[in-house]
Scaffold this motif. Structure first.
Motif, PDB file in Angstrom:
ATOM      1  N   PRO A  18     -21.608 -43.750   0.771  1.00 15.66           N
ATOM      2  CA  PRO A  18     -22.239 -42.885  -0.240  1.00 15.66           C
ATOM      3  C   PRO A  18     -22.184 -43.417  -1.659  1.00 15.66           C
ATOM      4  O   PRO A  18     -23.176 -43.294  -2.399  1.00 15.66           O
ATOM      5  CB  PRO A  18     -21.449 -41.576  -0.093  1.00 15.66           C
ATOM      6  N   HIS A  19     -21.078 -44.038  -2.051  1.00 17.32           N
ATOM      7  CA  HIS A  19     -20.979 -44.513  -3.433  1.00 17.32           C
ATOM      8  C   HIS A  19     -21.871 -45.723  -3.689  1.00 17.32           C
ATOM      9  O   HIS A  19     -22.069 -46.109  -4.851  1.00 17.32           O
ATOM     10  CB  HIS A  19     -19.521 -44.851  -3.790  1.00 17.32           C
ATOM     11  N   GLN A  20     -22.426 -46.319  -2.634  1.00 19.64           N
ATOM     12  CA  GLN A  20     -23.327 -47.456  -2.793  1.00 19.64           C
ATOM     13  C   GLN A  20     -24.794 -47.041  -2.798  1.00 19.64           C
ATOM     14  O   GLN A  20     -25.668 -47.872  -3.049  1.00 19.64           O
ATOM     15  CB  GLN A  20     -23.078 -48.468  -1.667  1.00 19.64           C
TER      16      GLN A  20
ATOM     17  N   GLN B 126     -22.098 -52.002   3.312  1.00 14.94           N
ATOM     18  CA  GLN B 126     -20.866 -51.203   3.311  1.00 14.94           C
ATOM     19  C   GLN B 126     -19.603 -52.064   3.170  1.00 14.94           C
ATOM     20  O   GLN B 126     -18.557 -51.572   2.746  1.00 14.94           O
ATOM     21  CB  GLN B 126     -20.773 -50.377   4.597  1.00 14.94           C
TER      22      GLN B 126
ATOM     23  N   PRO C 221     -20.397 -35.746  -3.131  1.00 14.70           N
ATOM     24  CA  PRO C 221     -21.642 -36.143  -3.818  1.00 14.70           C
ATOM     25  C   PRO C 221     -22.674 -36.814  -2.916  1.00 14.70           C
ATOM     26  O   PRO C 221     -23.733 -37.202  -3.383  1.00 14.70           O
ATOM     27  CB  PRO C 221     -21.137 -37.120  -4.879  1.00 14.70           C
ATOM     28  N   TRP C 222     -22.347 -36.964  -1.608  1.00 14.62           N
ATOM     29  CA  TRP C 222     -23.291 -37.630  -0.702  1.00 14.62           C
ATOM     30  C   TRP C 222     -24.665 -36.999  -0.743  1.00 14.62           C
ATOM     31  O   TRP C 222     -25.688 -37.702  -0.811  1.00 14.62           O
ATOM     32  CB  TRP C 222     -22.754 -37.595   0.734  1.00 14.62           C
TER      33      TRP C 222
ATOM     34  N   PRO D 249     -20.315 -52.274  -5.605  1.00  8.11           N
ATOM     35  CA  PRO D 249     -21.182 -51.163  -5.213  1.00  8.11           C
ATOM     36  C   PRO D 249     -22.633 -51.356  -5.624  1.00  8.11           C
ATOM     37  O   PRO D 249     -23.510 -50.663  -5.116  1.00  8.11           O
ATOM     38  CB  PRO D 249     -20.557 -49.954  -5.921  1.00  8.11           C
ATOM     39  N   TRP D 250     -22.888 -52.308  -6.516  1.00  4.38           N
ATOM     40  CA  TRP D 250     -24.260 -52.568  -6.976  1.00  4.38           C
ATOM     41  C   TRP D 250     -24.801 -53.877  -6.410  1.00  4.38           C
ATOM     42  O   TRP D 250     -25.725 -54.468  -6.963  1.00  4.38           O
ATOM     43  CB  TRP D 250     -24.282 -52.583  -8.506  1.00  4.38           C
TER      44      TRP D 250
ATOM     45  N   ALA E 167     -26.795 -37.988  -3.672  1.00  9.42           N
ATOM     46  CA  ALA E 167     -27.206 -39.401  -3.603  1.00  9.42           C
ATOM     47  C   ALA E 167     -28.311 -39.606  -2.581  1.00  9.42           C
ATOM     48  O   ALA E 167     -29.278 -40.345  -2.824  1.00  9.42           O
ATOM     49  CB  ALA E 167     -25.999 -40.271  -3.276  1.00  9.42           C
TER      50      ALA E 167
END
Length: 300
Positions: A146-148, A113, A181-182, A118-119, A185
């Motif tokens: 979430p974006h990760q 986190q 969008p969580w 993010p990648w 994912a």
């Protein structure tokens, strides 16, 4: 057997600063939280085994946590930290296992986190380190935003032999009440059979002062549906949870969230999944490889 708390921390500020505890909101955490503070609260809540999880990315912490496990009849496993990008991950893991309490090493975690990329989890050097974690029959714990999570999905696909444990439901935005969008994912991650999720950390992702079980329910129901009870386990996230709720409150709220499940399903979340994933009833036997969406485990 009693409940397994699959996620908690301890720290002693006289030994080492917790440099993430900054600002007035986190001020209540800026004190020592020893295992002796947790134990009576855990016993009162019918928790008889716990998994002790790292808090900071320094190599000195993990040996200290292992030593605590060696002396405690409460701690049944340790999730530590090593530099996954190092060239000598296998040697570092071997040295940890040779220490007092080293037989209780169950997994490795890195604070993804906090990574700006993010990648990060898909970097070649990280994947190399994760493969070594798998070879050592340990799990890898994902603490990510979430974006990760798409990177966690990619890593889980790349390393089907490694069990990925998602901490804190992937930190959903409970305070805002949003699911997407969580939710998409986390469902994609759950579609990978080598993934497990902790029902933990919800109260601190909600409104610390006005959270309700009803506010938590959509997020708990999402992971229950996505992973199934056989790939879900309870964690208190003590003492971080104390920012919003006491230990007993977290246990009680979880009980309400699980009330609609069958007795066997409730037992999976409270005990069985963690026992299977961490080998929490026996030293040095964390050997789960894959858990199907039905909850069937294949063991080495």
């Amino acid at each position: 057997m009693g409940i397994i708390d699959a996620h908690h921390h301890v720290w002693d500020l006289s030994v080492r600063d917790q440099d993430w505890i900054t600002g007035p909101q986190l001020a209540p955490l800026r004190r020592d939280f020893p295992l002796s503070d947790l134990e009576p609260q855990a016993r009162a809540a019918s928790v008889d085994r716990t998994i002790l999880v790292q808090t900071i990315t320094v190599p000195e912490e993990t040996p200290e946590l292992l030593a605590l496990a060696a002396e405690s009849d409460l701690v049944a496993g340790v999730v530590g930290w090593i530099d996954l990008t190092a060239s000598d991950v296998a040697e570092k893991l071997g040295r940890l296992r040779a220490l007092p309490g080293g037989e209780w090493l169950r997994g490795i975690r890195h604070q993804v986190q906090g990574e700006p990329d993010p990648w990060w989890l898909t970097r070649p050097e990280v994947l190399r380190g994760l493969r070594t974690v798998a070879d050592a029959e340990l799990v890898y714990e994902v603490v990510a935003l979430p974006h990760q999570l798409p990177a966690a999905v990619s890593a889980a696909r790349h390393l089907p032999e490694l069990t990925f444990v998602l901490d804190h439901l992937g930190k959903p935005p409970i305070v805002s009440g949003q699911l997407k969008p969580w939710s998409a994912a986390v469902r994609e991650l759950a579609s990978q059979p080598n993934t497990v999720c902790k029902l933990s950390g919800m109260v601190t992702e909600a409104d610390w002062h006005e959270w309700t079980v009803d506010a938590l329910r959509p997020y708990a129901d999402t992971v229950l549906d996505a992973f199934g009870p056989q790939r879900l386990m309870f964690g208190s996230d003590w003492p971080v949870c104390t920012l919003a709720a006491g230990y007993a409150e977290v246990v009680d709220a979880t009980g309400v969230l699980l009330a609609g499940l069958s007795p066997d399903e409730q037992a999976a979340v409270w005990t069985d999944t963690a026992e299977r994933v961490y080998g929490a009833d026996r030293p040095n036997q964390c050997r789960i490889r894959r858990v199907s969406p039905r909850g069937d485990a294949s063991l080495d």
